[in-house]
Design an enzyme around this catalytic site. Structure first.
Site, PDB file in Angstrom:
ATOM      1  N   ASP A 118       0.825  -1.206   0.000  1.00 39.77           N
ATOM      2  CA  ASP A 118       0.000   0.000   0.000  1.00 39.77           C
ATOM      3  C   ASP A 118       0.862   1.260   0.000  1.00 39.77           C
ATOM      4  O   ASP A 118       2.065   1.218   0.290  1.00 39.77           O
ATOM      5  CB  ASP A 118      -0.905  -0.017   1.249  1.00 39.77           C
ATOM      6  N   ASP A 176     -11.117   1.932  -3.011  1.00 41.06           N
ATOM      7  CA  ASP A 176     -11.687   1.536  -1.722  1.00 41.06           C
ATOM      8  C   ASP A 176     -13.206   1.566  -1.791  1.00 41.06           C
ATOM      9  O   ASP A 176     -13.881   1.148  -0.841  1.00 41.06           O
ATOM     10  CB  ASP A 176     -11.202   2.469  -0.608  1.00 41.06           C
TER      11      ASP A 176
HETATM   12  C1  GLA Z   1      -5.864   1.738   2.129  1.00 34.81           C
HETATM   13  C2  GLA Z   1      -6.288   0.592   1.237  1.00 34.81           C
HETATM   14  C3  GLA Z   1      -7.315  -0.258   1.963  1.00 34.81           C
HETATM   15  C4  GLA Z   1      -6.759  -0.755   3.269  1.00 34.81           C
HETATM   16  C5  GLA Z   1      -6.294   0.424   4.110  1.00 34.81           C
HETATM   17  C6  GLA Z   1      -5.564  -0.037   5.352  1.00 34.81           C
HETATM   18  O1  GLA Z   1      -6.894   2.655   2.292  1.00 34.81           O
HETATM   19  O2  GLA Z   1      -6.781   1.054   0.014  1.00 34.81           O
HETATM   20  O3  GLA Z   1      -7.688  -1.346   1.152  1.00 34.81           O
HETATM   21  O4  GLA Z   1      -5.696  -1.640   3.034  1.00 34.81           O
HETATM   22  O5  GLA Z   1      -5.403   1.266   3.373  1.00 34.81           O
HETATM   23  O6  GLA Z   1      -5.132   1.006   6.115  1.00 34.81           O
END
Ligand code: GLA
Length: 721
Positions: A460, A529
């Site tokens: 990420d 997300d």
């Molecule tokens: C980001 C990602 C999510 C999740 C969060 C965790 O927002 O896109 O899928 O992994 O971080 O903090």
């Protein structure tokens, strides 16, 4: 005339009245040709880009715009390159020196064109790799300083292309967090239009770096001339579309030179990222299929291989979990029938435990309260249940509340004399510093060596880059954006040379990193997300223009108001995963989901490796219909989503595409909810490809069923899968 596959270098005699010989360099694929002419004044011009001529003879077209226009002499539009020589002379003249071609494999060839400044010796080598069967060309450039002192580059394009059409229509994809890939199409007018990012990291946050350029009129899925382009670079990018006084469109692609003057030492080579493009005279559908075929074979790690289905815990538990709860979730994953459990954010940090996004980033050691037995135990528990275990990481970032921050304050990007600026309570590490590079590699390497069964990583990157100052770069601050991205690739290369196959998902606060520079090292990406299935129809539709289905992670979650059936049907359109509380499913829903995973595994080869036909656009009507057809057209999977909420909507029949008209196909609705029956009038019938493509199917939901979806399987008569 010698006729070759891929790139061919041809020396043609001019036959229409000039006395001198004219040289042409022809880069071709199965259907495309990109033709350059070497002019008497040693300038190289682009004479043609478009569908290949049957004769292969382009000698009658010899003019065109400069291949790589340089600033400072007579060219006064946006240049491909601008530099200040060691003596501060701001001009550059690029003259033809030589060209050569080489074949990497039957399907792949590279042409190199060397240009040089006669006074300062600056060398520019333009490279074009052509992929014959896929009709894709990859263009990039090397710039070499031949002076005795450093020179300053202020513009350094990857590629420069010229177009001549009556009109130019640009389709771009912009957005925000949870609103990725919003498609907008507009007619370009005289002057400049830029598509760019200056965000440093998470660079696709507001703008995706892929676009369509349609010539003469907007292209459709099946009609029109269109170029699809994208830059393989996970940093700041910029496309400049400039229409000049003669209505020629000049397209510059490359790294965004904003705040990025680059000082090149004597003999140093500046290599630009690759601009990847295809051209279709049959609309966007063909352009996408070209890119998908190219990506699976050449652009994405393990692109031609299968993917694992998974259960992720992010939306189900957030950071509130412990060892016992996770092991329960393994049971749920096993029950569901998926291949892998993915543990998301919140598993690390001890002095500063990661219980929310305010602490712990950078301290990649298991939280001993939540996970007293460590990752190794989780790997074993998962394996004992016949599933694999994967983990979330965000290695480039640090929370001020972390031991990493306390121990290495000089490893962090931050401005002298200014307060720190936070995004999601975190800062970006200074990857320009080789020690930070080592830290990133060692973090991943340690986790993988200590836990040999670890089978998946989600990488990420949750913020863009402010605090744009590298303590390491000192007086070379303008190198920050470029060097950061290059250093990130170096880390990934190290990881890949030790762990060549490990699946890694590219994620960046949703779809903040979606480019082929990164996908060389990643097997899939997280598009958004926003997992509301209704929204996802649009988001996944847009990504499908440029990326194959096996790279687009789509999870069934509890977000949104759609039925589980609808949510599952949407996730099955791409790479299926789950992020739900399996224990909350009713017995019927659980039975449905278990069957869905089985069905997906049975048909996923068609989805991942088939040709995609986008038949009805959600941007144009209240439904979306897409279809994947396998290579020999013996099998197809058809997805149908009704996005209407009105009960009286009327939909026409849908004519399918991509089938063999001579074949007969059995139509079967699959992924039905237990206890329901197909209302498709042609269900279980044998229909010819000709019929399906000329008459089509009635995919109407019936009067009482808005917001429904269907998946159909079409199987050639007599074929077994
Ligand atoms: C980001 C990602 C999510 C999740 C969060 C965790 O927002 O896109 O899928 O992994 O971080 O903090």
């Amino acid at each position: 005339m010698q006729k070759t596959l891929g790139a061919a270098l041809l020396l043609l005699s001019c036959t229409f009245g000039f006395t001198q010989q004219a040289k042409q360099i022809i880069i071709d694929t199965r259907n495309l040709a990109l033709v350059f002419s070497i002019q008497p004044n040693k300038k190289v011009t682009q004479s043609y880009l478009g569908n290949k001529l049957m004769s292969g003879d382009y000698s009658k077209i010899s003019g065109g715009g400069e291949i790589y226009p340089a600033a400072g002499m007579e060219y006064q539009f946006e240049p491909a390159i601008r530099m200040l020589h060691a003596d501060q002379n701001p001009s550059l003249e690029l003259q033809y020196v030589s060209s050569s071609g080489s074949r990497q494999e039957n399907n792949v060839a590279t042409t190199n064109i060397v240009l040089e400044d006669p006074v300062y010796g600056t060398e520019v080598i333009l490279h074009y790799t052509s992929y014959y069967n896929e009709d894709v060309i990859k263009a990039w450039t090397e710039i070499i300083n031949r002076e005795k002192k450093a020179v300053e580059l202020t513009e350094y394009a990857s590629s420069f292309l010229h177009f001549n059409a009556d009109e130019y229509w640009l389709t771009q994809f912009h957005g925000d967090w949870a609103r990725e890939m919003q498609m907008v199409e507009e007619k370009l007018t005289n002057g400049i239009k830029n598509l760019e990012s200056k965000l440093g990291t998470r660079t696709n946050f507001y703008q995706t770096q892929a676009f369509f350029l349609s010539l003469n009129r907007p292209s459709t899925e099946t009609e029109g001339e269109v170029l699809a382009g994208t830059l393989a670079w996970t940093g700041n990018f910029k496309y400049t579309f400039e229409i000049d006084q003669r209505n020629t469109l000049n397209l510059r692609s490359g790294i965004n030179s904003f705040a990025s003057e680059y000082f090149l030492q004597p003999r140093e080579v500046f290599t630009t990222p690759e601009f990847i493009f295809t051209f279709s005279d049959h609309g966007k559908g063909q352009a996408s299929r070209n890119l998908h075929r190219w990506a699976r074979k050449y652009g994405v790690l393990n692109g031609s291989e299968g993917r694992m289905t998974l259960l992720n815990n992010w939306e189900a538990t957030g950071m509130k979990f412990n060892e016992t709860r996770l092991v329960e979730l393994f049971d749920e994953a096993k029950n569901l029938g998926v291949d892998l459990f993915l543990l998301d954010d919140g598993w690390f940090g001890n002095k500063y435990p990661r219980n929310d996004d305010k602490a712990g980033l950078g301290d990649w050691i298991e939280d001993s309260t939540k996970l007293p037995s460590g990752i190794g135990y989780l790997v074993k528990e998962a394996e004992a249940r016949g599933i694999k275990f994967g983990i979330w990481l965000e290695p480039e970032m640090v929370n001020p509340k972390s031991q990493l921050y306390e121990q290495h304050p000089d490893w962090i990007l931050k401005l002298p004399n200014r307060p720190e600026n936070y995004g999601r309570n975190q800062l970006v590490l200074d990857l320009c510093n080789p020690k930070v590079e080592d830290f990133l590699f060692n973090t991943v390497d340690r986790l993988l060596t200590e836990n040999p069964g670890l089978a998946f990583i989600k990488w990420d990157c949750n913020r863009s880059m402010t605090n744009q100052y590298s303590p390491y770069l000192k007086e070379r601050q303008t190198h920050l954006f470029v060097d950061y991205t290059r250093a990130w690739y170096k880390v990934l290369q190290r990881i890949r040379s030790k762990y060549p196959k490990l699946p890694i998902m590219l994620c960046s606060g949703g779809g903040g990193r979606t480019d082929y520079g990164a996908l060389k090292y990643f097997t899939e990406f997280w598009p958004s997300d926003n997992t509301d299935a209704l929204e996802r129809v649009y988001i996944q539709w847009s990504y499908s223009y440029f990326f194959p289905a096996n790279t687009i992670s789509s999870h069934v979650t509890d977000m949104g108001k759609q039925s589980l059936k609808f949510r599952t049907d949407v996730a099955m359109m791409d790479k299926l995963g789950y992020d739900i509380r399996v224990q909350n499913l009713s017995p019927g829903e659980l039975e449905f989901s278990k069957e869905a995973v089985k069905t997906y595994k049975r048909v996923s080869n068609v989805i991942w490796f088939g040709d995609l036909y986008r038949i009805e656009s959600p941007y144009e009507s209240d439904r979306a219909v897409v279809m994947y057809v396998n290579e020999n057209k013996s099998r197809a999977i058809l997805f149908n989503y009704h996005l209407n909420t009105r009960r009286q909507d009327i939909f026409n029949r849908v004519k399918l595409q991509g089938l063999d008209p001579a074949k007969k196909y059995r139509l079967e609705e699959i992924n039905l909810f237990p206890g329901t029956r197909s209302i498709q009038p042609d269900n279980d019938k044998l229909l010819s490809g000709d019929y399906l493509m000329k008459i089509g199917l009635n995919l109407s939901p019936g009067r009482t069923n808005p917001l429904t979806s269907n998946i159909y399987e079409l199987t050639e008569e007599g074929a077994r899968f």
